[in-house]
Design an enzyme around this catalytic site. Structure first.
Site: not given
Length: 481
Positions: A225, A227, A254, A257-258, A286-287, A335, A383, A410
């Site tokens: 990730d 991010h 990923d 995001d964030r 998943n993002h 992922h 989750r 992840h």
């Protein structure tokens, strides 16, 4: 349920106080452990479940957060924080209607609470927008955003001095793009749209599982990730070299995001994919989904730096990202993780219909959302999506498909990576000091053919411009920050 003694109540309160301090210090896992102890001593107090729920939210354990919030509400229906936390968990899981019900309950209980009214109305907007988008999507004759955008006729303003892309991506363009982004400037929309349309066309021709060949005596790098942490991405290239035909990479989902430099990250990765299509690889995480992008900032960042049309085209590109890769027929990279059922072959995975938003269960969901566990067998996902799989599940999958190793991402890990399942399952996470709060290291894995023995490089976060994580996220999701 027997009432706890006064001594037990006092002990539980002491545990809660210590857990609250750990939570304030961002030590969420340690806080969860103490909240759990408090619950064992006094399982009748809603606040303990409510506090553990928000700690689970901070660790992205949305399923467990949802369970705890519901338990808190059952113990004390007047505990309004429980409704907030359950709504937040439901939002994270894409269950907007359920979230709206809880926000409505809080707004009715506190009619003069501006924050409660704001969250209710924001969630209501999301539900309405989803209905509208669903109605539009049912029109089979409508053009996709990438088909409708006419980037070739877009003019470039005379005062634009940034990188230009008139044909194919070049090394010089990527170097200019890096310098431009370091100045916190935006690539012109004409060239950004071209990159997206070109990379979508490439990904549509790829299978859902991509095979990678690494020649003997060559290395291959796997990153987890990112991010939106652009400056940490540049640090990876500083430590390990920029991508090239002799320095291939796989980024394992990923990307966005964030972190608030997701646009810079994703266009850098797409640029290298177009420059080195056979030596640079990208997996979906998943993002790379509508729900997560709307919550965690990428959609907001995209609309701020470009437009809603750009956001829609990114959704099309993300839908076509491969779900997994296999390196030299021996290393499976995805992922999230493995599956709720045994007996899934690589050939079956290659045939998965991935051009969509992930379903709530099944192999596509599990590839993006699952996590390993220490115990044998499987258990419900913390989750709320995917599954948790044990060492025996990993062993069976590897044996069934004649593989040696699973690499996945992840999850934040203190050292940036973790080896589990007897060395058969490795987690790699490449975003150090995740969200500027977690204090973790980042890591990447290098594999040298023919042995493909994993070697780990860890690193700390580097400084970045003063833009906070989640800067582009809706205020509705502030609890998830």
């Amino acid at each position: 349920m027997a009432s706890p003694s006064e001594e037990d109540k006092q002990k539980a309160e002491e545990l809660k106080t210590r857990a609250n301090k750990l939570f304030q210090d961002k030590l969420f896992e340690e806080a969860i452990a103490l909240y759990s102890e408090a619950i064992l001593v006094n399982p009748t107090h809603a606040i303990y479940f409510g506090n553990r729920s928000i700690a689970y939210l901070r660790t992205e354990s949305y399923g467990w957060a949802l369970d705890d919030a519901s338990k808190a509400i059952s113990l004390d229906p007047s505990y309004l924080k429980g409704y907030y936390r359950r709504a937040t968990a439901n939002m994270a899981l894409g269950k907007y209607k359920a979230a709206l019900t809880d926000y409505e309950a809080v707004a009715k209980a506190r009619p003069r609470d501006a924050d409660a009214r704001s969250k209710y109305h924001e969630c209501e907007k999301v539900v309405r927008r989803m209905r509208f988008e669903k109605a539009i999507a049912s029109d089979d004759n409508s053009q996709s955003a990438s088909e409708a955008v006419e980037y070739k006729t877009m003019s470039v303003e005379s005062d634009y001095t940034g990188p230009r892309l008139d044909g194919e991506i070049t090394i010089q363009f990527m170097e200019q793009l890096t310098d431009w982004y370091k100045q916190q400037k935006v690539l012109h929309r004409k060239f950004a749209y071209k990159m997206l349309v070109d990379v979508k066309e490439f990904f549509t021709k790829q299978p859902s599982v991509v095979d990678i060949t690494v020649p003997d005596d060559h290395k291959f790098t796997v990153c987890g990730d990112i991010h939106g942490q652009y400056y940490d991405l540049l640090n990876v290239f500083e430590l390990n070299g920029v991508p090239s035909e002799n320095n291939p990479y796989l980024f394992n989902g990923d990307f966005v995001d964030r972190g608030s430099f997701s646009i810079e990250v994703i266009f850098t990765l797409i640029g290298y994919k177009l420059l080195y299509p056979k030596h640079f690889f990208m997996s979906r995480g998943n993002h790379e989904t509508i729900n997560m992008n709307q919550m965690y900032g990428f959609s907001g960042e995209c609309k701020s730096k470009y437009s809603s049309t750009m956001d829609d085209i990114f959704t099309e590109v993300f839908n076509w990202l491969p779900l997994s890769h296999v390196i030299n027929h021996k290393v499976f990279v995805t992922h999230g993780g493995l599956f709720n059922e045994d007996g899934l072959s690589l050939d079956a995975l290659r045939q998965l219909d991935r051009n969509r938003q992930p379903p709530s269960d099944g192999p596509m969901c599990e590839l993006l959302w699952s996590d390993p566990q220490d115990d044998q067998g499987r258990s419900s996902s913390k989750r709320g999506a995917g599954t948790q799989f044990g060492p025996d599940v990993t062993e069976k999958f590897l044996e069934y498909n004649n593989l040696d190793l699973v690499i996945r991402s992840h999850e934040v890990k203190p050292e940036g990576y973790e080896v589990s399942h007897g060395g058969k399952c490795i987690t790699v996470f490449s975003a150090p000091n995740y969200c500027d709060t977690m204090g973790n290291k980042g890591a990447f894995i290098t594999l040298q053919a023919p042995s493909l023995k994993p070697e780990f490089t860890t690193y700390s976060a580097v400084p970045h411009p003063n833009v906070r994580p989640m800067a582009y996220a809706s205020p509705l999701f502030s609890m998830l920050g």
